[in-house]
Design an enzyme around this catalytic site. Structure first.
Site, PDB file in Angstrom:
ATOM      1  N   ASP A  67       0.825  -1.213   0.000  1.00 50.25           N
ATOM      2  CA  ASP A  67       0.000   0.000   0.000  1.00 50.25           C
ATOM      3  C   ASP A  67       0.858   1.262   0.000  1.00 50.25           C
ATOM      4  O   ASP A  67       2.072   1.217   0.150  1.00 50.25           O
ATOM      5  CB  ASP A  67      -0.951  -0.002   1.210  1.00 50.25           C
ATOM      6  CG  ASP A  67      -0.266  -0.489   2.491  1.00 50.25           C
ATOM      7  OD1 ASP A  67       0.951  -0.287   2.639  1.00 50.25           O
ATOM      8  OD2 ASP A  67      -0.953  -1.074   3.353  1.00 50.25           O
ATOM      9  N   ASN A 135      -7.586  -3.089  14.287  1.00 54.99           N
ATOM     10  CA  ASN A 135      -8.980  -3.417  13.943  1.00 54.99           C
ATOM     11  C   ASN A 135      -9.060  -4.626  13.011  1.00 54.99           C
ATOM     12  O   ASN A 135     -10.102  -4.909  12.441  1.00 54.99           O
ATOM     13  CB  ASN A 135      -9.696  -2.202  13.335  1.00 54.99           C
ATOM     14  CG  ASN A 135      -9.029  -1.720  12.050  1.00 54.99           C
ATOM     15  OD1 ASN A 135      -8.101  -2.345  11.549  1.00 54.99           O
ATOM     16  ND2 ASN A 135      -9.502  -0.606  11.507  1.00 54.99           N
ATOM     17  N   HIS A 137      -7.212  -5.022  10.236  1.00 57.78           N
ATOM     18  CA  HIS A 137      -6.926  -4.773   8.822  1.00 57.78           C
ATOM     19  C   HIS A 137      -5.601  -5.409   8.398  1.00 57.78           C
ATOM     20  O   HIS A 137      -4.693  -5.578   9.193  1.00 57.78           O
ATOM     21  CB  HIS A 137      -7.004  -3.281   8.466  1.00 57.78           C
ATOM     22  CG  HIS A 137      -5.875  -2.419   8.933  1.00 57.78           C
ATOM     23  ND1 HIS A 137      -6.076  -1.192   9.514  1.00 57.78           N
ATOM     24  CD2 HIS A 137      -4.525  -2.573   8.902  1.00 57.78           C
ATOM     25  CE1 HIS A 137      -4.910  -0.642   9.805  1.00 57.78           C
ATOM     26  NE2 HIS A 137      -3.951  -1.466   9.455  1.00 57.78           N
ATOM     27  N   GLU A 142      -9.726  -2.163   5.401  1.00 56.70           N
ATOM     28  CA  GLU A 142     -10.378  -1.878   6.677  1.00 56.70           C
ATOM     29  C   GLU A 142     -11.631  -2.745   6.841  1.00 56.70           C
ATOM     30  O   GLU A 142     -12.235  -3.182   5.855  1.00 56.70           O
ATOM     31  CB  GLU A 142     -10.783  -0.397   6.717  1.00 56.70           C
ATOM     32  CG  GLU A 142      -9.623   0.588   6.546  1.00 56.70           C
ATOM     33  CD  GLU A 142      -8.834   0.823   7.834  1.00 56.70           C
ATOM     34  OE1 GLU A 142      -8.878  -0.049   8.724  1.00 56.70           O
ATOM     35  OE2 GLU A 142      -8.179   1.857   7.943  1.00 56.70           O
TER      36      GLU A 142
END
Length: 242
Positions: A67, A135, A137, A142
């Protein structure tokens, strides 16, 4: 899924780097999927050491990063391109033309995502390194009701921006968008290495690897992959014992 726990970070880094090194020794033109953040730094330092000792060469290796932030100026110290150069590429014998990071400044981001996917399907990643977000990810995929299979533009969740704030002067400087490989692209890798460190990740890594497979915990989709090795420090592994 092979879950390994380590008493020290040094040991974890050595084993992780050893897996990369053995792959490259067997296949000198291996295609690596690489990650950023604090998790892989120790592994990259160990790979630099192995390269300096001539134990492994990256001359014919190609790499794709997961990313990149959208809108950070080229050369910004917190861009993932800068990170990769500083933490790894500048210190090993890799040909930088063989390294790929999504272009977060592309004039047409949709086109950039499509092109990145085309390069990925031509290349076929041999070993994909992943960290894990608080979380759940992976990359910047996400939690959501639906997940994108391919490379795409993502709005970063507030908790993700807060987690990355420590690298910037203020929360206002943390980008709100990123380009990320999709979960489908990640799952196409022949082997996946998930590295998780710290007590603050103990709950989420346990949920991701033993809980239901759900897009609300994107890392749980790794349960569907046939060849995943998980490297945990003892703090992150605390729910796997007893």
């Amino acid at each position: 899924m092979n879950i390994l726990t380590f008493q020290t970070n040094e040991e974890l880094n050595q084993i992780a780097a050893g897996i990369f090194a053995s792959l490259i020794q067997t296949k000198p033109n291996a295609v690596l999927g690489l990650a950023t953040g604090s998790t892989p730094i120790g592994i990259y330092q160990e790979l630099i050491r192995l390269n300096e000792k001539k134990y492994v060469s990256f001359k014919n290796v190609r790499s794709f990063n997961l990313d990149e932030y959208v809108g950070l100026p080229e050369g910004h110290p917190e861009s993932y391109m800068s990170f990769m150069n500083k933490q790894l590429f500048d210190h090993i014998d890799i040909n930088k033309e063989n390294t790929r990071v999504p272009n977060g400044n592309a004039a047409d981001l949709e086109h950039e995502c499509k092109q990145y996917d085309e390069m990925l399907s031509d290349a076929s990643i041999d070993l994909q390194l992943l960290g894990l977000g608080h979380n759940g990810h992976i990359g910047f995929n996400e939690p959501d009701q639906n997940l994108h299979a391919g490379t795409h533009l993502v709005q970063l969740k507030e908790e993700t921006r807060q987690a990355n704030k420590r690298f910037f002067d203020s929360i206002d400087e943390v980008p709100t968008q990123a380009v990320t490989m999709g979960v489908g692209s990640i799952l196409k890798a022949k082997m996946i290495m998930l590295v998780v460190r710290g007590a603050d990740k103990a709950d989420i890594v346990h949920r991701a690897l033993t809980g239901p497979v759900t897009t609300e915990v994107p890392a749980s989709l790794l349960q569907t992959h046939p060849n995943v090795v998980v490297l945990l420090d003892k703090e992150a592994a605390q729910h796997f014992h007893g």
